[in-house]
Write an enzyme that holds these catalytic residues in place. Structure first.
Site, PDB file in Angstrom:
ATOM      1  N   GLU A 275      27.248  -6.010  27.486  1.00 21.80           N
ATOM      2  CA  GLU A 275      28.411  -6.264  26.481  1.00 21.80           C
ATOM      3  C   GLU A 275      28.542  -7.617  25.601  1.00 21.80           C
ATOM      4  O   GLU A 275      28.193  -8.264  26.902  1.00 21.80           O
ATOM      5  CB  GLU A 275      29.458  -5.736  26.926  1.00 21.80           C
ATOM      6  CG  GLU A 275      29.134  -3.815  26.501  1.00 21.80           C
ATOM      7  CD  GLU A 275      30.832  -3.063  27.120  1.00 21.80           C
ATOM      8  OE1 GLU A 275      30.300  -2.047  26.638  1.00 21.80           O
ATOM      9  OE2 GLU A 275      30.978  -3.582  28.525  1.00 21.80           O
TER      10      GLU A 275
ATOM     11  N   CYS B 172      31.510 -13.791  23.864  1.00 22.58           N
ATOM     12  CA  CYS B 172      31.881 -14.020  25.096  1.00 22.58           C
ATOM     13  C   CYS B 172      30.270 -12.835  25.387  1.00 22.58           C
ATOM     14  O   CYS B 172      30.597 -12.775  25.164  1.00 22.58           O
ATOM     15  CB  CYS B 172      32.884 -13.306  25.424  1.00 22.58           C
ATOM     16  SG  CYS B 172      33.107 -12.993  27.474  1.00 22.58           S
TER      17      CYS B 172
ATOM     18  N   CYS C 104      26.428  -7.943  38.658  1.00 26.04           N
ATOM     19  CA  CYS C 104      26.678  -9.245  39.719  1.00 26.04           C
ATOM     20  C   CYS C 104      26.410  -9.110  41.047  1.00 26.04           C
ATOM     21  O   CYS C 104      27.812  -7.875  41.182  1.00 26.04           O
ATOM     22  CB  CYS C 104      28.498 -10.463  39.497  1.00 26.04           C
ATOM     23  SG  CYS C 104      28.624 -11.407  39.946  1.00 26.04           S
TER      24      CYS C 104
ATOM     25  N   CYS D 244      33.197  -9.691  43.565  1.00 29.25           N
ATOM     26  CA  CYS D 244      34.260 -10.547  43.461  1.00 29.25           C
ATOM     27  C   CYS D 244      35.221  -9.251  43.714  1.00 29.25           C
ATOM     28  O   CYS D 244      34.860  -8.259  42.681  1.00 29.25           O
ATOM     29  CB  CYS D 244      34.714 -11.407  42.922  1.00 29.25           C
ATOM     30  SG  CYS D 244      34.179 -12.991  42.469  1.00 29.25           S
TER      31      CYS D 244
ATOM     32  N   CYS E  47      36.685  -7.440  39.765  1.00 28.12           N
ATOM     33  CA  CYS E  47      35.961  -7.721  39.055  1.00 28.12           C
ATOM     34  C   CYS E  47      35.324  -5.962  39.243  1.00 28.12           C
ATOM     35  O   CYS E  47      34.503  -6.038  40.148  1.00 28.12           O
ATOM     36  CB  CYS E  47      34.898  -9.145  39.308  1.00 28.12           C
ATOM     37  SG  CYS E  47      33.571  -9.041  37.637  1.00 28.12           S
TER      38      CYS E  47
ATOM     39  N   GLU F  44      27.423 -14.058  36.684  1.00 25.11           N
ATOM     40  CA  GLU F  44      27.508 -15.168  37.423  1.00 25.11           C
ATOM     41  C   GLU F  44      26.175 -16.167  36.751  1.00 25.11           C
ATOM     42  O   GLU F  44      25.164 -15.938  37.067  1.00 25.11           O
ATOM     43  CB  GLU F  44      27.259 -15.398  39.236  1.00 25.11           C
ATOM     44  CG  GLU F  44      27.617 -16.855  39.286  1.00 25.11           C
ATOM     45  CD  GLU F  44      28.557 -17.815  39.071  1.00 25.11           C
ATOM     46  OE1 GLU F  44      29.968 -17.548  38.739  1.00 25.11           O
ATOM     47  OE2 GLU F  44      28.140 -18.598  38.431  1.00 25.11           O
TER      48      GLU F  44
ATOM     49  N   CYS G 126      38.589  -8.939  29.855  1.00 23.40           N
ATOM     50  CA  CYS G 126      37.774  -9.956  30.773  1.00 23.40           C
ATOM     51  C   CYS G 126      38.200  -8.367  32.241  1.00 23.40           C
ATOM     52  O   CYS G 126      38.886  -8.108  32.619  1.00 23.40           O
ATOM     53  CB  CYS G 126      38.928 -10.590  31.704  1.00 23.40           C
ATOM     54  SG  CYS G 126      39.193 -12.292  30.188  1.00 23.40           S
TER      55      CYS G 126
HETATM   56  N1  SAH Z   1      31.293 -14.885  37.152  1.00 23.21           N
HETATM   57  C1  SAH Z   1      31.701 -15.486  35.852  1.00 23.21           C
HETATM   58  C2  SAH Z   1      31.809 -15.903  34.398  1.00 23.21           C
HETATM   59  C3  SAH Z   1      31.887 -13.928  34.288  1.00 23.21           C
HETATM   60  S1  SAH Z   1      33.735 -13.318  34.852  1.00 23.21           S
HETATM   61  C4  SAH Z   1      32.845 -16.064  36.866  1.00 23.21           C
HETATM   62  O1  SAH Z   1      33.306 -15.827  37.849  1.00 23.21           O
HETATM   63  O2  SAH Z   1      33.855 -17.286  36.688  1.00 23.21           O
HETATM   64  C5  SAH Z   1      34.782 -14.563  33.309  1.00 23.21           C
HETATM   65  C6  SAH Z   1      35.907 -14.400  34.281  1.00 23.21           C
HETATM   66  O3  SAH Z   1      36.769 -12.981  34.421  1.00 23.21           O
HETATM   67  C7  SAH Z   1      36.352 -14.538  35.473  1.00 23.21           C
HETATM   68  O4  SAH Z   1      37.350 -15.964  35.528  1.00 23.21           O
HETATM   69  C8  SAH Z   1      36.886 -13.545  36.229  1.00 23.21           C
HETATM   70  O5  SAH Z   1      37.172 -13.784  37.372  1.00 23.21           O
HETATM   71  C9  SAH Z   1      37.553 -12.550  35.694  1.00 23.21           C
HETATM   72  N2  SAH Z   1      38.033 -11.273  35.567  1.00 23.21           N
HETATM   73  C10 SAH Z   1      36.948 -10.548  37.038  1.00 23.21           C
HETATM   74  N3  SAH Z   1      37.514  -9.340  36.918  1.00 23.21           N
HETATM   75  C11 SAH Z   1      38.995  -9.194  36.523  1.00 23.21           C
HETATM   76  C12 SAH Z   1      39.311  -8.467  35.359  1.00 23.21           C
HETATM   77  N4  SAH Z   1      39.691  -6.977  36.376  1.00 23.21           N
HETATM   78  N5  SAH Z   1      41.140  -8.789  35.515  1.00 23.21           N
HETATM   79  C13 SAH Z   1      40.642 -10.032  34.964  1.00 23.21           C
HETATM   80  N6  SAH Z   1      39.657 -11.273  34.871  1.00 23.21           N
HETATM   81  C14 SAH Z   1      38.971 -10.542  35.496  1.00 23.21           C
HETATM   82 FE1  SF4 Z   2      30.565 -11.962  39.443  1.00 22.23          FE
HETATM   83 FE2  SF4 Z   2      32.135 -13.238  38.158  1.00 22.23          FE
HETATM   84 FE3  SF4 Z   2      32.692 -10.897  38.341  1.00 22.23          FE
HETATM   85 FE4  SF4 Z   2      32.624 -12.309  40.444  1.00 22.23          FE
HETATM   86  S1  SF4 Z   2      34.568 -12.790  38.903  1.00 22.23           S
HETATM   87  S2  SF4 Z   2      31.899 -10.787  40.499  1.00 22.23           S
HETATM   88  S3  SF4 Z   2      31.071 -14.055  39.922  1.00 22.23           S
HETATM   89  S4  SF4 Z   2      31.280 -11.312  37.487  1.00 22.23           S
END
Ligand code: SAH
Ligand code: SF4
Length: 361
Positions: free
Chosen positions: A91, A104, A111, A115, A118, A165, A338
């Site tokens: 997406e 974006c 990934c 995390c 996420c 990532e 996000c």
């Molecule tokens: N992997 C990279 C880029 C993709 S994630 C990274 O982690 O920076 C993009 C952003 O969305 C990151 O800051 C991540 O922490 C945030 N994110 C992920 N899951 C989220 C959620 N459920 N609610 C709000 N932000 C989230």
């Molecule tokens: Fe991957 Fe970024 Fe999600 Fe962490 S927040 S699992 S690095 S996409």
């Protein structure tokens, strides 16, 4: 085998033309057709000699991902679902704001970094995207959105903040950046392209050397004990090293600050005490903060901080002289916020199953 020209940098395209016995400057001409005019059929490239067009038709393609679906949110956020190969889709989201339009894009299917807050991380990892697949997202969005009445591109900024990532798909991402910055293609300035990373330090150092663009770092915790849990890559690259890497990046990067992203998780990382700890941690780094209210997804186990809590956390940072933005949740009604980008990930790491076991315990 046919070559997909969509993912070639200008240098690679020039080399390809030389191999064909053509002049390297043809690369510029063809790049403009592909990326600026959104043309994928060589026969439509009318100022390219017929003999070259015939050669290209035989030996090359401009293969873009298949558009499966387009959704428009009530707040004008748009989301495209693109199929890469059967079963794998990603997406891409466009977020219009008063002074800019931000696209974006995703860099991986899933990934591997897991995390805990996420949704992409929970789904596991399938594979890296190719340069053509990352550029394909931008190609579609540019084509769909075009120019505004002033003749400017509606997309003014690109952020690598979708699924995946980006620093773990380094080569494809570097080539993507090269095409984004190329005047013959998208012609964006380094300041208008932001890479977001959870802190893969060796790759961050290589980015700094090879193609420094604006940088966002996903911090989410003010100490190693908590960050080890929320962002498990922290166990390998802890905060002290990450702060040093950020300090060094600011000197080379196109902006004189780093953006720290901090997802607001109720009763986990959102106390006043943690805000003060955070200030201590970043004190040597020119930075701004972007607080992201957590976007819930089923089974996450986390809740979003209350708006009073976010305000209090923000105020402490502001009182200490930091510039802080609270990210507005956009595109919520179409699951485009996000951490909500899903696509379809067939997890190859089988980690998903492990998570399910843990969750079912
Ligand atoms: N992997 C990279 C880029 C993709 S994630 C990274 O982690 O920076 C993009 C952003 O969305 C990151 O800051 C991540 O922490 C945030 N994110 C992920 N899951 C989220 C959620 N459920 N609610 C709000 N932000 C989230
Ligand atoms: Fe991957 Fe970024 Fe999600 Fe962490 S927040 S699992 S690095 S996409």
């Amino acid at each position: 085998m046919t070559v997909n020209l969509l993912g070639l940098t200008q240098k690679e395209l020039a080399e390809f033309f030389v191999e064909l016995g053509e002049k390297p400057f043809r690369a510029k001409q063809v790049m403009k057709w592909i990326h600026q005019l959104g043309v994928s059929d060589f026969n439509d490239m009318t100022d390219v000699a017929k003999s070259l067009r015939d050669k290209l038709t035989q030996l090359a393609v401009v293969a873009v991902p298949k558009l499966l679906n387009e959704q428009l949110s009530s707040d004008d956020t748009r989301k495209w679902l693109l199929e890469l190969t059967p079963g794998n889709a990603i997406e891409t989201v466009f977020i219009p704001e008063d002074d800019r339009g931000t696209l974006c894009v995703s860099s991986q299917v899933g990934c591997a970094l897991a995390c805990t807050f996420c949704s992409t991380g929970r789904q596991g990892f399938n594979r890296n995207l190719t340069t053509a697949e990352i550029i394909g997202q931008i190609w579609w969005a540019y084509k769909a959105l075009g120019k505004n009445p002033k003749g400017e591109r509606v997309i003014s900024n690109v952020v690598l903040m979708g699924m995946g990532e980006p620093l773990l798909n380094f080569d494809a991402v570097i080539n993507t950046l090269s095409i984004l910055l190329d005047d013959m293609a998208y012609g964006l300035s380094r300041r208008r392209v932001t890479l977001s990373t959870s802190g893969v330090i060796p790759a961050l150092q290589r980015l700094q050397e090879q193609m420094p663009v604006a940088l966002a770092v996903s911090l989410h915790a003010p100490n190693d004990a908590l960050r080890d849990i929320l962002v498990p890559i922290n166990q390998k690259y802890p905060l002290k090293q990450l702060m040093q890497a950020c300090q060094s990046y600011v000197k080379a990067g196109p902006r004189d600050f780093i953006t720290f992203e901090y997802v607001m998780l109720k009763d986990v990382n959102d106390s006043d005490k943690q805000a003060r700890e955070l200030i201590q941690m970043v004190k040597d780094i020119p930075c701004k903060f972007n607080l992201i209210p957590f976007n819930p997804f089923p089974g996450s186990g986390y809740e979003t901080s209350t708006s009073q809590r976010i305000k209090s956390f923000k105020d402490i940072l502001v009182q200490h002289g930091f510039i802080v933005t609270v990210r507005k949740t956009r595109g919520d009604d179409i699951d485009a916020a996000c951490g909500q980008l899903a696509g379809k990930v067939i997890d190859k790491s089988r980690r998903h199953e492990k998570f399910m076991e843990i969750e079912n315990d």
